[in-house]
Scaffold this motif. Structure first.
Motif, short mmCIF file in Angstrom:
data_model
loop_
_atom_site.label_atom_id
_atom_site.label_comp_id
_atom_site.label_asym_id
_atom_site.label_seq_id
_atom_site.Cartn_x
_atom_site.Cartn_y
_atom_site.Cartn_z
N ASP A 46 0.81 -1.22 0.00
CA ASP A 46 0.00 0.00 0.00
C ASP A 46 0.85 1.27 0.00
O ASP A 46 0.64 2.14 -0.83
N ILE A 47 1.80 1.35 0.95
CA ILE A 47 2.59 2.59 1.07
C ILE A 47 4.08 2.28 1.02
O ILE A 47 4.53 1.31 1.64
N TYR A 48 4.84 3.11 0.33
CA TYR A 48 6.29 3.03 0.36
C TYR A 48 6.76 4.15 1.28
O TYR A 48 6.49 5.31 1.04
N THR A 49 7.45 3.78 2.36
CA THR A 49 7.97 4.82 3.24
C THR A 49 9.48 4.92 3.07
O THR A 49 9.97 5.85 2.45
N THR A 50 10.22 3.92 3.58
CA THR A 50 11.67 3.92 3.32
C THR A 50 12.03 2.79 2.36
O THR A 50 13.17 2.69 1.92
N GLY A 51 11.08 1.95 2.06
CA GLY A 51 11.34 0.83 1.16
C GLY A 51 11.93 -0.38 1.87
O GLY A 51 12.24 -1.38 1.22
N SER A 52 12.06 -0.32 3.19
CA SER A 52 12.75 -1.41 3.89
C SER A 52 11.95 -2.72 3.87
O SER A 52 12.54 -3.79 3.76
N THR A 53 10.63 -2.64 3.95
CA THR A 53 9.82 -3.87 3.90
C THR A 53 9.91 -4.50 2.52
O THR A 53 10.12 -5.71 2.38
N LEU A 54 9.79 -3.66 1.47
CA LEU A 54 9.90 -4.17 0.10
C LEU A 54 11.29 -4.75 -0.14
O LEU A 54 11.45 -5.76 -0.82
N ASP A 55 12.30 -4.11 0.43
CA ASP A 55 13.67 -4.59 0.30
C ASP A 55 13.84 -5.97 0.90
O ASP A 55 14.46 -6.85 0.30
N SER A 56 13.30 -6.12 2.10
CA SER A 56 13.43 -7.40 2.79
C SER A 56 12.74 -8.51 1.98
O SER A 56 13.28 -9.60 1.82
N ALA A 57 11.56 -8.20 1.45
CA ALA A 57 10.83 -9.18 0.63
C ALA A 57 11.59 -9.47 -0.66
O ALA A 57 11.71 -10.63 -1.09
N ALA A 58 12.16 -8.42 -1.27
CA ALA A 58 12.90 -8.59 -2.52
C ALA A 58 14.12 -9.47 -2.30
O ALA A 58 14.45 -10.32 -3.14
N ARG A 59 14.78 -9.29 -1.18
CA ARG A 59 15.96 -10.08 -0.87
C ARG A 59 15.59 -11.57 -0.79
O ARG A 59 16.28 -12.42 -1.33
N THR A 60 14.46 -11.85 -0.13
CA THR A 60 13.97 -13.23 -0.01
C THR A 60 13.64 -13.81 -1.39
O THR A 60 13.99 -14.95 -1.69
N LEU A 61 12.99 -13.01 -2.23
CA LEU A 61 12.59 -13.51 -3.55
C LEU A 61 13.81 -13.74 -4.45
O LEU A 61 13.83 -14.65 -5.26
N LYS A 62 14.83 -12.91 -4.26
CA LYS A 62 16.06 -13.10 -5.06
C LYS A 62 16.79 -14.36 -4.62
O LYS A 62 17.35 -15.08 -5.44
N LYS A 63 16.75 -14.62 -3.31
CA LYS A 63 17.35 -15.87 -2.82
C LYS A 63 16.62 -17.07 -3.42
O LYS A 63 17.21 -18.13 -3.61
N ALA A 64 15.33 -16.87 -3.70
CA ALA A 64 14.52 -17.96 -4.28
C ALA A 64 14.70 -18.02 -5.80
O ALA A 64 14.03 -18.80 -6.47
N GLY A 65 15.59 -17.17 -6.32
CA GLY A 65 15.93 -17.27 -7.74
C GLY A 65 15.41 -16.15 -8.62
O GLY A 65 15.76 -16.07 -9.80
N ALA A 66 14.57 -15.26 -8.08
CA ALA A 66 13.98 -14.20 -8.92
C ALA A 66 15.08 -13.38 -9.60
O ALA A 66 16.09 -13.05 -8.98
N GLU A 67 14.85 -13.08 -10.86
CA GLU A 67 15.83 -12.33 -11.64
C GLU A 67 15.74 -10.85 -11.26
O GLU A 67 16.68 -10.26 -10.79
N LYS A 68 14.56 -10.27 -11.49
CA LYS A 68 14.35 -8.86 -11.13
C LYS A 68 13.10 -8.73 -10.28
O LYS A 68 12.10 -9.41 -10.53
N VAL A 69 13.18 -7.85 -9.30
CA VAL A 69 12.02 -7.61 -8.44
C VAL A 69 11.59 -6.15 -8.58
O VAL A 69 12.37 -5.24 -8.29
N TYR A 70 10.38 -5.96 -9.06
CA TYR A 70 9.80 -4.63 -9.21
C TYR A 70 8.74 -4.45 -8.13
O TYR A 70 8.34 -5.40 -7.48
N PHE A 71 8.28 -3.21 -7.95
CA PHE A 71 7.17 -3.02 -7.02
C PHE A 71 6.21 -1.95 -7.51
O PHE A 71 6.57 -1.08 -8.31
N LEU A 72 4.99 -2.04 -7.04
CA LEU A 72 3.98 -0.97 -7.21
C LEU A 72 3.36 -0.71 -5.85
O LEU A 72 3.04 -1.66 -5.12
N THR A 73 3.21 0.56 -5.50
CA THR A 73 2.47 0.90 -4.28
C THR A 73 1.45 2.00 -4.62
O THR A 73 1.60 2.69 -5.63
#
Ligand SMILES: [Zn+2]
Ligand SMILES: [Zn+2]
Length: 243
Positions: A209-236
């Motif tokens: 819903d909201i991007y404040t510092t991006g730290s939550t999205l970052d943490s999720a992106a890190r997890t998804l990259k560990k799972a093999g994701a090539e690129k992680v984008y976001f929409l808020t």
């Protein structure tokens, strides 16, 4: 004769329903005939250029590639966009959506996001939409995950499937609101786990819903990259003006 009576009855019923459940503006709550009231349509505009190439926040200097935050912090997500700045009517609306159960606003947000950022998402070649999950306790209290409702609405409009099941929160966190940016990053470090199959070579789109510092999205992106994701984008829906 009978037909005209039926018609008149139908019209009366419709008028009554409008009276009982008038359409309200999703940005200010005032009754309106339009989808958005004229005042809000005028005041609340999607974020336009120039923007930060990383987080999509407006930047003052047209030559600047990144905003102040993104030139200082290394993000795990690749990039993303928000619809509005988190202020005024937009902030009010997101608050109603989250805490006053206005799930109905999700359709409006999603159609605006698809209108403004649909081409951007297509260019990103994402094949999966993943909403940021809520902790179990929060979800129980609120009854729904606003990011998941939004992701569902976006999925239909962007023609990209949604997976709301396999990104899970391992623990509840203290509210990010009370923390400074460094503490926020620490607070959400390692809180997500991916329990689905490998994302090897796939581009994915996180939704929140909201991007404040991006730290939550970052943490999720890190997890998804560990799972093999090539690129992680976001929409808020909205983004803070920044620190
Ligand atoms: Zn309005
Ligand atoms: Zn930025």
């Amino acid at each position: 004769m009978e037909r005209s009576i039926r018609k008149a009855a139908k019209r009366a019923l419709e008028a009554l329903l409008r009276l009982l459940y008038p359409n309200t503006c999703p940005l200010c709550g005032r009754v309106t005939r339009e989808r958005v009231c004229p005042a809000c349509a005028d005041a609340v505009r999607p974020i336009g250029e120039p923007i930060c190439k990383k987080c999509g926040k407006p930047v003052r200097d047209e030559q600047a590639e990144y905003c102040r935050d993104c030139s200082r912090v290394r993000h795990y997500f690749d990039e993303g966009r928000a619809l509005w700045l988190h202020r005024g009517q937009a902030a009010w609306s997101v608050y109603q959506f989250k805490f006053h159960n206005r799930r109905i606003y999700a359709g409006f947000y999603a159609s605006e996001m698809a209108r403004v950022h649909g081409a951007y998402v297509r260019r990103s070649r994402v094949c999966l939409i993943i909403p940021i999950p809520l902790g179990r306790r929060k979800r129980r209290r609120r009854g729904f995950n606003q990011a998941e409702v939004l992701a569902g609405e976006l999925s239909g409009r962007l023609q990209v499937p949604v997976d709301a099941a396999h990104l899970v929160r391992r623990r509840d966190t203290v509210p990010q609101k009370s923390l400074d940016p460094a503490a926020r990053r620490e607070n959400v470090r390692g809180i997500f786990a991916w329990t689905g199959c490998s994302l090897e070579g796939r581009n994915v789109l996180l939704v929140d819903d909201i991007y404040t510092t991006g730290s939550t999205l970052d943490s999720a992106a890190r997890t998804l990259k560990k799972a093999g994701a090539e690129k992680v984008y976001f929409l808020t829906i909205s983004i803070g003006q920044g620190y």
